[in-house]
Motif scaffolding. Structure first.
Motif, PDB file in Angstrom:
ATOM      1  N   GLU A  12       0.851  -1.189   0.000  1.00  0.00           N
ATOM      2  CA  GLU A  12       0.000   0.000   0.000  1.00  0.00           C
ATOM      3  C   GLU A  12       0.884   1.236   0.000  1.00  0.00           C
ATOM      4  N   TYR A  13       0.560   2.191  -0.855  1.00  0.00           N
ATOM      5  CA  TYR A  13       1.346   3.420  -0.975  1.00  0.00           C
ATOM      6  C   TYR A  13       0.488   4.636  -0.635  1.00  0.00           C
ATOM      7  N   LEU A  14       1.152   5.705  -0.246  1.00  0.00           N
ATOM      8  CA  LEU A  14       0.527   7.014  -0.108  1.00  0.00           C
ATOM      9  C   LEU A  14       0.910   7.857  -1.310  1.00  0.00           C
ATOM     10  N   LEU A  15       0.028   8.757  -1.720  1.00  0.00           N
ATOM     11  CA  LEU A  15       0.302   9.686  -2.817  1.00  0.00           C
ATOM     12  C   LEU A  15       0.542  11.082  -2.251  1.00  0.00           C
ATOM     13  N   VAL A  16       1.609  11.721  -2.722  1.00  0.00           N
ATOM     14  CA  VAL A  16       1.928  13.079  -2.259  1.00  0.00           C
ATOM     15  C   VAL A  16       2.081  14.014  -3.446  1.00  0.00           C
ATOM     16  N   ASP A  17       1.786  15.267  -3.220  1.00  0.00           N
ATOM     17  CA  ASP A  17       2.019  16.313  -4.204  1.00  0.00           C
ATOM     18  C   ASP A  17       3.512  16.598  -4.258  1.00  0.00           C
ATOM     19  N   ARG A  18       4.072  16.641  -5.455  1.00  0.00           N
ATOM     20  CA  ARG A  18       5.526  16.799  -5.587  1.00  0.00           C
ATOM     21  C   ARG A  18       6.019  18.173  -5.133  1.00  0.00           C
ATOM     22  N   ASP A  19       5.147  19.166  -5.123  1.00  0.00           N
ATOM     23  CA  ASP A  19       5.556  20.515  -4.704  1.00  0.00           C
ATOM     24  C   ASP A  19       5.359  20.728  -3.206  1.00  0.00           C
ATOM     25  N   GLU A  25      -5.139  13.255  -3.139  1.00  0.00           N
ATOM     26  CA  GLU A  25      -6.069  12.200  -3.515  1.00  0.00           C
ATOM     27  C   GLU A  25      -5.787  11.713  -4.930  1.00  0.00           C
ATOM     28  N   ALA A  26      -5.955  10.426  -5.146  1.00  0.00           N
ATOM     29  CA  ALA A  26      -5.678   9.826  -6.453  1.00  0.00           C
ATOM     30  C   ALA A  26      -6.761  10.233  -7.448  1.00  0.00           C
ATOM     31  N   PRO A  27      -6.404  10.895  -8.551  1.00  0.00           N
ATOM     32  CA  PRO A  27      -7.401  11.208  -9.582  1.00  0.00           C
ATOM     33  C   PRO A  27      -7.968   9.918 -10.176  1.00  0.00           C
ATOM     34  N   GLU A  28      -9.231   9.930 -10.505  1.00  0.00           N
ATOM     35  CA  GLU A  28      -9.869   8.738 -11.051  1.00  0.00           C
ATOM     36  C   GLU A  28      -9.195   8.292 -12.340  1.00  0.00           C
ATOM     37  N   LYS A  77       4.787   6.395 -12.764  1.00  0.00           N
ATOM     38  CA  LYS A  77       4.620   7.021 -14.075  1.00  0.00           C
ATOM     39  C   LYS A  77       3.286   7.762 -14.164  1.00  0.00           C
ATOM     40  N   HIS A  78       2.203   7.096 -13.813  1.00  0.00           N
ATOM     41  CA  HIS A  78       0.893   7.724 -13.957  1.00  0.00           C
ATOM     42  C   HIS A  78       0.662   8.793 -12.895  1.00  0.00           C
ATOM     43  N   ALA A  79       1.259   8.630 -11.720  1.00  0.00           N
ATOM     44  CA  ALA A  79       1.148   9.672 -10.696  1.00  0.00           C
ATOM     45  C   ALA A  79       1.856  10.951 -11.144  1.00  0.00           C
ATOM     46  N   SER A  80       3.012  10.800 -11.806  1.00  0.00           N
ATOM     47  CA  SER A  80       3.785  11.969 -12.236  1.00  0.00           C
ATOM     48  C   SER A  80       3.030  12.821 -13.246  1.00  0.00           C
ATOM     49  N   GLU A  81       2.106  12.210 -13.967  1.00  0.00           N
ATOM     50  CA  GLU A  81       1.302  12.961 -14.933  1.00  0.00           C
ATOM     51  C   GLU A  81       0.385  13.969 -14.252  1.00  0.00           C
ATOM     52  N   TYR A  82       0.205  13.791 -12.941  1.00  0.00           N
ATOM     53  CA  TYR A  82      -0.631  14.715 -12.159  1.00  0.00           C
ATOM     54  C   TYR A  82       0.207  15.427 -11.083  1.00  0.00           C
ATOM     55  N   ASN A  83       1.516  15.470 -11.314  1.00  0.00           N
ATOM     56  CA  ASN A  83       2.453  16.092 -10.379  1.00  0.00           C
ATOM     57  C   ASN A  83       2.390  15.441  -8.993  1.00  0.00           C
ATOM     58  N   LEU A  84       2.169  14.137  -8.993  1.00  0.00           N
ATOM     59  CA  LEU A  84       2.114  13.374  -7.753  1.00  0.00           C
ATOM     60  C   LEU A  84       3.235  12.343  -7.728  1.00  0.00           C
ATOM     61  N   SER A  85       3.496  11.818  -6.547  1.00  0.00           N
ATOM     62  CA  SER A  85       4.469  10.732  -6.414  1.00  0.00           C
ATOM     63  C   SER A  85       3.994   9.765  -5.335  1.00  0.00           C
ATOM     64  N   PRO A  86       4.183   8.470  -5.555  1.00  0.00           N
ATOM     65  CA  PRO A  86       3.910   7.504  -4.479  1.00  0.00           C
ATOM     66  C   PRO A  86       5.075   7.447  -3.504  1.00  0.00           C
ATOM     67  N   ILE A  87       4.763   7.176  -2.253  1.00  0.00           N
ATOM     68  CA  ILE A  87       5.790   6.844  -1.268  1.00  0.00           C
ATOM     69  C   ILE A  87       5.344   5.571  -0.559  1.00  0.00           C
TER      70      ILE A  87
END
Length: 371
Positions: A12-19, A25-28, A77-87
């Protein structure tokens, strides 16, 4: 030895805003893209800032490595398209659980209604390891024996020292949160598979739970698969640490089966004693060692790993996991993610930087280090 000891890993991962480095929240559309790439292997989790991945069934750790690496890369890869990153961490270092929203899904809506306020604090992530044990009676026999080693696995995996921006002084605060749920903790000891089914069946027949997926012990027979599922571990930021822990789980079960073939077994210790080691692992990680109940002494994790490796060497060789088991000794010596997070936090604080955000940047780097 008839068992194949197949392997499956869930993270299980958390999603964070890269900035901002805050939870996001994960976009649909992102979730849809991940599920399109890996059908049936990526899913939403209880909170909208979480995402879960699961490998397919693998014959060995080498095969699981490639699957898990692709899954981590896909989410990144798909998270980066929304300026997000998993941790891959069990608790975000400064996020507030009050600000999170649970995923709108029938299962999660029901969970929220059933658990009330306890569910709201579930801003935690873990990893689960499934090892294939086809025979049900063997699963029941192995559960109490494997339970002895659950504190060892927790200690080596600890990655949640911070909660709501504070250092909890625990290596795994995640377990503190999770233990507020019902039907958690060390599994009971069952004399047979039939006894396990009768015990779980009592709650199912009464309508308290619909099935055994609502039993969240540290170790349980999987509801869906012919496996024993170890659930006690924090999720590991580093891919190779995850694989080392999976290899340990697999090798211990092979060892216990090997003992059984010689009419031997690991001694069943009272849950009271194992729970003390569980607490030590939760509190200290690898820093203060665990109790060796055989010779009634507290031993360092490095020494315990040396002794355990000696017992497992035949099994690690057969499974092709010597390198992974050896890696655990280095974790025992140098510390877990909790150790590294505290170091990064202290160094950032000394430089006058925001320590919580420094920890998140560190966790992003570790997630991608092995991809």
């Amino acid at each position: 030895m008839q068992q194949d000891f197949t392997l499956g890993i869930e993270e299980e991962y958390l999603l964070v805003d890269r900035d901002s480095l805050e939870l996001a929240e994960a976009p649909e559309a992102m979730m849809t893209a991940c599920q399109s790439d890996f059908e049936g292997q990526v899913s939403p989790e209880f909170l909208q800032c979480q995402i879960e991945v699961g490998t397919r069934v693998h014959p060995n750790v080498a095969s699981a490595r490639e699957d898990l690496k692709r899954l981590r890369a896909c989410v990144s890869k798909h998270a980066s398209e929304y300026n997000l990153s998993p941790i891959a961490v069990s608790c975000h270092p400064f996020a507030n659980w009050r600000d999170q929203h649970h995923t709108s899904k029938e299962r999660y809506d029901a969970l929220q209604a059933d658990l009330g306020g306890v569910a709201r604090r579930m801003l935690i992530c873990g990893m689960h390891v499934h090892v294939g044990i086809e025979d049900k009676s063997l699963r029941a026999d192995l559960m109490p024996q494997l339970s002895y080693f659950l504190p060892h696995m927790l200690a080596l995996s600890t990655s949640s020292p911070f909660w709501n921006g504070e250092d909890t002084r625990l290596a795994s605060y995640r377990l503190t949160v999770f233990d507020n749920l019902p039907r958690t903790g060390l599994p009971p000891t069952f004399s047979s598979w039939a006894e396990y089914e009768r015990t779980a069946g009592a709650l199912i027949e009464l309508g308290v739970i619909e099935d055994t997926t609502k039993i969240w012990w540290d170790l349980r027979p999987s509801h869906r698969f012919p496996t024993l599922e170890t659930r006690i571990m924090d999720v590991s930021p580093r891919l190779e640490d995850t694989l080392a822990l999976a290899a340990l789980n697999q090798a211990i079960l092979r060892m216990l089966c090997r003992f059984k073939a010689r009419n031997l077994r690991w001694r069943n210790y009272d849950r009271f004693l194992i729970a003390e080691n569980r607490w030590r692992a939760q509190r200290y990680g690898v820093a203060e060692g665990l109790i060796d109940f055989g010779d009634r002494s507290i031993k360092s994790m490095a020494l315990l790993l040396d002794e355990l490796t000696g017992l497992l060497i035949e099994d690690a060789e057969a499974l092709g996991t010597i390198a992974e088991i050896t890696r655990l000794r280095r974790i025992a010596e140098t510390g877990t993610s909790a150790t590294r997070q505290r170091r990064v936090h202290a160094e950032a604080q000394a430089r006058g930087e925001d320590p919580g955000r420094a920890v998140v940047r560190h966790l992003i780097e570790e997630f991608h280090a092995d991809l």
